[in-house]
Design a protein around this motif. Structure first.
Motif, short mmCIF file in Angstrom:
data_model
loop_
_atom_site.label_atom_id
_atom_site.label_comp_id
_atom_site.label_asym_id
_atom_site.label_seq_id
_atom_site.Cartn_x
_atom_site.Cartn_y
_atom_site.Cartn_z
N ARG A 32 45.72 40.24 47.82
CA ARG A 32 44.82 40.61 48.24
C ARG A 32 44.79 40.58 49.64
O ARG A 32 45.05 40.64 50.61
N ASN A 54 34.76 40.98 55.24
CA ASN A 54 35.72 42.18 56.07
C ASN A 54 36.34 41.26 57.46
O ASN A 54 36.50 41.80 58.28
N PRO A 85 38.46 42.11 51.92
CA PRO A 85 39.67 42.09 52.47
C PRO A 85 40.19 40.20 52.83
O PRO A 85 41.58 39.77 52.95
N TYR A 86 39.43 39.79 53.01
CA TYR A 86 39.90 38.61 53.01
C TYR A 86 38.75 37.72 52.48
O TYR A 86 38.46 37.85 52.19
N SER A 100 46.78 41.56 53.25
CA SER A 100 45.40 42.09 54.92
C SER A 100 45.87 41.42 55.80
O SER A 100 46.50 42.34 56.89
#
Length: 77
Positions: free
Chosen positions: A56, A25, A20-21, A60
């Motif tokens: 994305r 994670n 997500p980064y 997040s």
């Protein structure tokens, strides 16, 4: 400015790993540095549609209260 932001973000898109980064994670300094660049890119009309990994990551990071609080539009005038 659209040209320079577009080129820089496209290059960064190619370096992003999964998760997500930017690098997995966990939020890293790369993510912290990315958010102001995205804010300015959007001010200049750069679209993130062609940058799905960056989009994305932004989604997040937008969920994290510290990033919400640090957003320029959240600061008192």
């Amino acid at each position: 400015m659209q040209h320079f932001f577009g080129e820089g973000l496209a290059a960064y898109e190619g370096m992003i790993q999964g998760g997500p980064y930017s690098y997995g994670n966990r939020v890293t300094l790369a993510d912290i540095c990315l958010m102001p660049q995205l804010y300015n890119a959007q001010r200049w009309g750069v679209k993130l549609a062609d940058l799905p990994k960056i989009a994305r990551i932004k989604d997040s990071l937008d969920l994290i209260p510290a990033f919400q609080d640090a957003h320029p539009d959240s600061s008192p005038h």
